[in-house]
Design a protein around this motif. Structure first.
Motif, PDB file in Angstrom:
ATOM      1  N   ALA A 182       0.858  -1.193   0.000  1.00  0.00           N
ATOM      2  CA  ALA A 182       0.000   0.000   0.000  1.00  0.00           C
ATOM      3  C   ALA A 182       0.894   1.243   0.000  1.00  0.00           C
ATOM      4  CB  ALA A 182      -0.937  -0.020   1.205  1.00  0.00           C
ATOM      5  N   ILE A 183       1.742   1.276  -1.001  1.00  0.00           N
ATOM      6  CA  ILE A 183       2.673   2.392  -1.209  1.00  0.00           C
ATOM      7  C   ILE A 183       2.578   2.726  -2.690  1.00  0.00           C
ATOM      8  CG2 ILE A 183       5.114   3.040  -1.317  1.00  0.00           C
ATOM      9  CD1 ILE A 183       5.626   1.234   1.094  1.00  0.00           C
ATOM     10  N   ASN A 184       2.387   3.976  -2.999  1.00  0.00           N
ATOM     11  CA  ASN A 184       2.213   4.358  -4.410  1.00  0.00           C
ATOM     12  C   ASN A 184       3.463   4.072  -5.234  1.00  0.00           C
ATOM     13  OD1 ASN A 184      -0.378   5.270  -4.064  1.00  0.00           O
ATOM     14  ND2 ASN A 184       0.122   7.450  -4.155  1.00  0.00           N
ATOM     15  N   SER A 193       4.436   9.351  -5.776  1.00  0.00           N
ATOM     16  CA  SER A 193       4.935   7.980  -5.742  1.00  0.00           C
ATOM     17  C   SER A 193       6.150   7.883  -4.826  1.00  0.00           C
ATOM     18  CB  SER A 193       5.270   7.493  -7.140  1.00  0.00           C
ATOM     19  OG  SER A 193       6.169   8.366  -7.748  1.00  0.00           O
ATOM     20  N   CYS A 194       6.438   6.640  -4.431  1.00  0.00           N
ATOM     21  CA  CYS A 194       7.526   6.350  -3.483  1.00  0.00           C
ATOM     22  C   CYS A 194       8.849   6.919  -3.999  1.00  0.00           C
ATOM     23  CB  CYS A 194       7.630   4.838  -3.321  1.00  0.00           C
ATOM     24  SG  CYS A 194       8.999   4.326  -2.291  1.00  0.00           S
ATOM     25  N   MET A 195       9.555   7.602  -3.109  1.00  0.00           N
ATOM     26  CA  MET A 195      10.840   8.208  -3.490  1.00  0.00           C
ATOM     27  C   MET A 195      12.020   7.364  -3.015  1.00  0.00           C
ATOM     28  SD  MET A 195       9.640  11.985  -2.403  1.00  0.00           S
ATOM     29  CE  MET A 195      11.057  12.919  -2.941  1.00  0.00           C
ATOM     30  N   GLN A 196      11.714   6.156  -2.506  1.00  0.00           N
ATOM     31  CA  GLN A 196      12.780   5.230  -2.079  1.00  0.00           C
ATOM     32  C   GLN A 196      13.642   5.832  -0.965  1.00  0.00           C
ATOM     33  OE1 GLN A 196      13.187   1.960  -3.419  1.00  0.00           O
ATOM     34  NE2 GLN A 196      11.196   2.371  -4.286  1.00  0.00           N
ATOM     35  N   LEU A 197      12.991   6.545  -0.054  1.00  0.00           N
ATOM     36  CA  LEU A 197      13.748   7.207   1.018  1.00  0.00           C
ATOM     37  C   LEU A 197      14.170   6.228   2.115  1.00  0.00           C
ATOM     38  CD1 LEU A 197      11.483  10.375   1.443  1.00  0.00           C
ATOM     39  CD2 LEU A 197      13.599  10.200   0.148  1.00  0.00           C
ATOM     40  N   GLY A 198      13.388   5.149   2.296  1.00  0.00           N
ATOM     41  CA  GLY A 198      13.763   4.121   3.268  1.00  0.00           C
ATOM     42  C   GLY A 198      13.341   4.407   4.700  1.00  0.00           C
ATOM     43  N   PHE A 199      12.492   5.403   4.906  1.00  0.00           N
ATOM     44  CA  PHE A 199      12.028   5.679   6.269  1.00  0.00           C
ATOM     45  C   PHE A 199      10.532   5.361   6.399  1.00  0.00           C
ATOM     46  CE2 PHE A 199      15.924   8.179   6.077  1.00  0.00           C
ATOM     47  CZ  PHE A 199      16.512   7.844   7.296  1.00  0.00           C
ATOM     48  N   CYS A 200      10.140   4.209   5.845  1.00  0.00           N
ATOM     49  CA  CYS A 200       8.724   3.821   5.854  1.00  0.00           C
ATOM     50  C   CYS A 200       8.208   3.686   7.290  1.00  0.00           C
ATOM     51  CB  CYS A 200       8.520   2.506   5.114  1.00  0.00           C
ATOM     52  SG  CYS A 200       9.378   2.387   3.542  1.00  0.00           S
ATOM     53  N   PHE A 201       9.027   3.091   8.197  1.00  0.00           N
ATOM     54  CA  PHE A 201       8.596   2.905   9.590  1.00  0.00           C
ATOM     55  C   PHE A 201       8.494   4.228  10.346  1.00  0.00           C
ATOM     56  CE2 PHE A 201      10.563  -1.633  10.197  1.00  0.00           C
ATOM     57  CZ  PHE A 201       9.564  -2.167   9.407  1.00  0.00           C
ATOM     58  N   GLY A 203       7.057   6.939   9.344  1.00  0.00           N
ATOM     59  CA  GLY A 203       5.876   7.728   8.983  1.00  0.00           C
ATOM     60  C   GLY A 203       5.754   8.027   7.503  1.00  0.00           C
ATOM     61  N   CYS A 204       6.861   8.047   6.766  1.00  0.00           N
ATOM     62  CA  CYS A 204       6.895   8.381   5.340  1.00  0.00           C
ATOM     63  C   CYS A 204       6.558   9.856   5.111  1.00  0.00           C
ATOM     64  CB  CYS A 204       5.955   7.495   4.514  1.00  0.00           C
ATOM     65  SG  CYS A 204       6.022   7.887   2.747  1.00  0.00           S
ATOM     66  N   LYS A 205       7.579  10.662   5.103  1.00  0.00           N
ATOM     67  CA  LYS A 205       7.401  12.109   4.948  1.00  0.00           C
ATOM     68  C   LYS A 205       6.800  12.480   3.591  1.00  0.00           C
ATOM     69  CE  LYS A 205      10.565  15.092   7.013  1.00  0.00           C
ATOM     70  NZ  LYS A 205       9.952  15.448   8.263  1.00  0.00           N
ATOM     71  N   SER A 206       6.998  11.618   2.588  1.00  0.00           N
ATOM     72  CA  SER A 206       6.520  11.974   1.247  1.00  0.00           C
ATOM     73  C   SER A 206       5.021  11.727   1.085  1.00  0.00           C
ATOM     74  CB  SER A 206       7.284  11.176   0.180  1.00  0.00           C
ATOM     75  OG  SER A 206       6.609   9.970  -0.114  1.00  0.00           O
ATOM     76  N   GLY A 207       4.439  10.930   1.974  1.00  0.00           N
ATOM     77  CA  GLY A 207       3.003  10.637   1.863  1.00  0.00           C
ATOM     78  C   GLY A 207       2.675   9.564   0.839  1.00  0.00           C
ATOM     79  N   ALA A 208       3.704   8.888   0.294  1.00  0.00           N
ATOM     80  CA  ALA A 208       3.443   7.833  -0.699  1.00  0.00           C
ATOM     81  C   ALA A 208       2.793   6.609  -0.055  1.00  0.00           C
ATOM     82  CB  ALA A 208       4.752   7.419  -1.374  1.00  0.00           C
ATOM     83  N   LYS A 209       3.065   6.403   1.218  1.00  0.00           N
ATOM     84  CA  LYS A 209       2.553   5.228   1.935  1.00  0.00           C
ATOM     85  C   LYS A 209       1.139   5.518   2.442  1.00  0.00           C
ATOM     86  CE  LYS A 209       3.679   4.418   6.262  1.00  0.00           C
ATOM     87  NZ  LYS A 209       4.392   4.126   7.507  1.00  0.00           N
ATOM     88  N   TRP A 210       0.229   4.559   2.246  1.00  0.00           N
ATOM     89  CA  TRP A 210      -1.131   4.707   2.775  1.00  0.00           C
ATOM     90  C   TRP A 210      -1.113   4.648   4.300  1.00  0.00           C
ATOM     91  CZ3 TRP A 210      -4.108   1.746   6.052  1.00  0.00           C
ATOM     92  CH2 TRP A 210      -5.472   2.054   6.141  1.00  0.00           C
ATOM     93  N   ARG A 321      18.642   1.212   1.952  1.00  0.00           N
ATOM     94  CA  ARG A 321      18.224   2.135   0.899  1.00  0.00           C
ATOM     95  C   ARG A 321      16.961   1.609   0.222  1.00  0.00           C
ATOM     96  NH1 ARG A 321      24.120   3.097  -1.933  1.00  0.00           N
ATOM     97  NH2 ARG A 321      25.029   4.285  -0.226  1.00  0.00           N
ATOM     98  N   GLY A 322      15.983   2.466   0.056  1.00  0.00           N
ATOM     99  CA  GLY A 322      14.769   2.074  -0.662  1.00  0.00           C
ATOM    100  C   GLY A 322      13.683   1.560   0.280  1.00  0.00           C
ATOM    101  N   THR A 323      12.579   1.166  -0.308  1.00  0.00           N
ATOM    102  CA  THR A 323      11.393   0.771   0.456  1.00  0.00           C
ATOM    103  C   THR A 323      11.720  -0.400   1.386  1.00  0.00           C
ATOM    104  OG1 THR A 323      10.323   1.225  -1.646  1.00  0.00           O
ATOM    105  CG2 THR A 323       8.916   0.456   0.122  1.00  0.00           C
ATOM    106  N   THR A 324      11.331  -0.302   2.643  1.00  0.00           N
ATOM    107  CA  THR A 324      11.765  -1.258   3.665  1.00  0.00           C
ATOM    108  C   THR A 324      11.294  -2.690   3.397  1.00  0.00           C
ATOM    109  OG1 THR A 324      11.648   0.563   5.240  1.00  0.00           O
ATOM    110  CG2 THR A 324      11.787  -1.644   6.177  1.00  0.00           C
TER     111      THR A 324
HETATM  112  S1  SF4 Z   1       9.406   6.360   3.398  1.00  0.00           S
HETATM  113 FE1  SF4 Z   1       9.124   4.364   2.377  1.00  0.00          FE
HETATM  114  S2  SF4 Z   1       7.162   4.556   1.317  1.00  0.00           S
HETATM  115 FE2  SF4 Z   1       7.766   6.613   1.880  1.00  0.00          FE
HETATM  116  S3  SF4 Z   1       8.761   7.396   0.052  1.00  0.00           S
HETATM  117 FE3  SF4 Z   1      10.338   6.528   1.397  1.00  0.00          FE
HETATM  118  S4  SF4 Z   1      10.644   4.421   0.749  1.00  0.00           S
HETATM  119 FE4  SF4 Z   1       8.732   5.155  -0.156  1.00  0.00          FE
END
Ligand code: SF4
Ligand SMILES: Cc1cc2nc3c(=O)[nH]c(=O)nc-3n(C[C@H](O)[C@H](O)[C@H](O)COP(=O)(O)OP(=O)(O)OC[C@H]3O[C@@H](n4cnc5c(N)ncnc54)[C@H](O)[C@@H]3O)c2cc1C
Length: 522
Positions: A182-184, A193-201, A203-210, A321-324
């Motif tokens: 459930a991540i765009n 869309s997901c920016m591959q920031l790797g901080f999914c746990f 909160g996801c600052k980009s808002g890509a994660k539902w 690096r990238g989606t967890t």
């Molecule tokens: S925090 Fe996770 S879901 Fe959000 S943009 Fe980064 S990798 Fe994607």
């Protein structure tokens, strides 16, 4: 009427908790025109104040109020006051979650039938089946924007996934991909869309994660029919002489007790807090707590059979690096007792940052084994085991003598692995190591379960009132206007991450509640 609602307005539907279950139910009721108040114990944070640092983010979002533990599980020794990793914030644990969104398999709704009698396990068939839930799964997937459904492409694989994929395929696994998340993977629902920031746990600052915080609650609030009150911890649910629920008592942001009247109440505080609240709502009429005529409130606590395997390689992986969690192997999810246990499990990519790795790799131990592994952090790949654990009556939430800041007894969590859980975990450790060894790991490490992120089953759904707490719609067997709307409804846990099922059940429950209201039954 429109939000904000008066404390004496007894026409409102009150929900306790704003996470996967409560946030979805509240939004859906509001979209159907029903006046709804969500009381949430935590603060309201937004994407812009999330912190991309593991411990600071944990302090910001997690439920750190004291809990007690007992039982033979590692956690009672390693994290005795932190049995579970749950969020206390608007959006609940969907703020911390990783986004893995899987449907249950057909047999997992009927484990008593398929697994038979297993000594020491309190298996029971769900009163619903996959067919009944399929339309609601479809609605939930569309709503959450789950990849690989509704024509949404899968997420790209990061290095951690590429190592998992290569090893898994080498030892013969076939169902390997970047998951249903459930991540765009492309812009959708007004979120990027997901920016591959790797901080999914975190909160996801980009808002890509539902999460219910970014993707549900704002839509509910926009109708004018949903009020979310943060920093309001519900202490008791009240009822009248007929045994019908009349409202809740809560401590507001200043610690002052308030009483919100209600037409009906839904409890969605996650599987430790929901039974805690029902048990604490005991009265002369309901001496053992609300909805507890069966004695099952708080029992059959499940947390999934988990554990991690890390592989260390001679070259960098940079797993962080990238989606967890965008990476899965599903081949072991089947029920096949030739492996020595009932039920199945999944492998999912997992990476912890350096601060969490130091705390969780080998909790409370120090020495050459630990420090030499930490030295190789950049060369690590990691996976998480998620498997079905056996419900046991003795694994339960009770009220401790100790009280919290508002005078509410703290929750005590008792847990012991069933031998089926241990056999499954050992099998998964072995297979996890084999995956990494197949692609040249110089060392593999088995990490014990972390504080529980998948908390399930303490107000279980049952056909017969004597077997559980709620019926097929999450309505309590004992009290017609009291509902349970979170993961505590789960009759059994299945091998899949639970949130998609919690959301599907909440959407179905909203439909049921709206129908009963329209017919004047609620
Ligand atoms: S925090 Fe996770 S879901 Fe959000 S943009 Fe980064 S990798 Fe994607
Ligand atoms: C790090 C992490 C990663 C995860 N990854 C995944 C994943 O990839 N896939 C997946 O399916 N699941 C995942 N999960 C689990 C998932 O987040 C939970 O299963 C799900 O959010 C549970 O939903 P819930 O409605 O039961 O409770 P929650 O979402 O936890 O919401 C409960 C809310 O109720 C509030 N509350 C509790 N008691 C009270 C009270 N008395 N008064 C007022 N408010 C109260 C809490 O503060 C909380 O906000 C993860 C969890 C964590 C922590």
């Amino acid at each position: 009427m429109a939000a904000p609602y008066d404390l004496n307005d007894s026409s409102v539907f009150v929900i306790v908790g704003s996470g996967a279950g409560g946030g979805t139910l509240g939004t859906q009721l509001a979209l159907k025109g029903i006046d709804t108040v969500i009381l949430e114990a935590g603060k309201r944070h937004e994407t812009w104040d999330f912190i991309n640092d593991e411990w600071d983010s944990f302090s910001q979002l997690a439920w750190t109020d004291k809990r007690m533990t007992s039982g033979s599980w590692d956690i009672s020794r390693t994290f005795p006051n932190l049995p579970a990793w749950i969020v206390k914030s608007v959006g609940g644990s969907t703020v911390h979650w990783a986004g893995a969104s899987l449907r249950f398999q057909e047999h997992e709704f009927k484990t008593r039938t398929h697994y038979g009698e297993i000594a020491g396990a309190n298996l029971l068939d769900w009163p619903i089946d996959l067919k009944e839930l399929e339309p609601w799964y479809a609605q939930a997937e569309d709503r959450m924007g789950v990849t690989r459904t509704n024509g949404i492409p899968g997420l790209p694989g990061n290095n951690n996934f590429k190592v998992l994929e290569a090893g898994a395929k080498k030892i013969g696994y076939k169902e390997v991909h970047t998951g249903r998340m459930a991540i765009n993977s492309e812009p959708r629902d007004d979120r990027g869309s997901c920016m591959q920031l790797g901080f999914c746990f975190q909160g996801c600052k980009s808002g890509a994660k539902w999460s219910t915080l970014v993707a549900e609650i704002p839509k509910g609030e926009a109708t004018g029919k949903l009020e979310v009150r943060p920093e309001c911890q519900v202490l008791r649910i009240e009822h009248d002489a007929q045994g019908k629920v009349t409202g809740v008592v809560y401590a507001d942001a200043n610690g002052v007790e308030q009483r919100q009247k209600a037409r009906a109440v839904a409890v969605a505080g996650n599987s430790i807090e929901s039974p805690r609240l029902l048990l604490n709502s005991h009265s002369n009429q309901f001496k053992d707590g609300l909805a507890n005529s069966s004695g099952q409130v708080g029992r059959n606590y499940m947390r999934h059979t988990t554990g991690s395997v890390y592989g260390i390689f001679d070259k960098p992986v940079h797993m962080y690096r990238g989606t967890t969690m965008a990476g899965i192997v599903r081949d072991e999810a089947r029920h096949d007792t030739s492996r020595g246990f009932a039920g199945g499990y999944e492998f999912e990519t997992l990476s912890l940052g350096l601060p969490f790795m130091a705390a969780f790799l080998d909790p409370q131990k120090w020495g050459r084994d630990f420090s030499s592994a930490m030295d190789q952090y950049q060369n690590m790949a990691g996976l998480w085991i998620v498997g079905e654990d056996m419900p046991r009556e003795e694994n339960r939430i009770t009220l401790a003598d100790e009280k919290d800041a508002f005078g509410m007894p703290v929750a005590s969590v008792h847990f012991e692995d069933h031998e089926n859980d241990t056999a499954m975990r050992n099998h998964a450790y072995k297979q996890g190591s084999a995956i990494y060894e197949a692609v040249g790991a110089v060392r593999t490490i088995h990490t014990p379960p972390y504080p529980s992120t998948h908390n399930l089953g303490t107000n279980r759904m049952s056909e017969k009132a004597s077997d559980g707490v709620v019926n097929r719609f999450g309505q309590t067997h004992d009290i017609p206007n009291l509902f349970v709307s979170d993961g505590s409804q789960f009759t059994t846990g299945a091998a899949e991450n639970p949130t998609l099922t919690i959301v599907a059940l909440a959407l179905r429950q909203a439909d049921h509640i709206a129908g009963r209201m329209a017919r004047g039954e609620l």
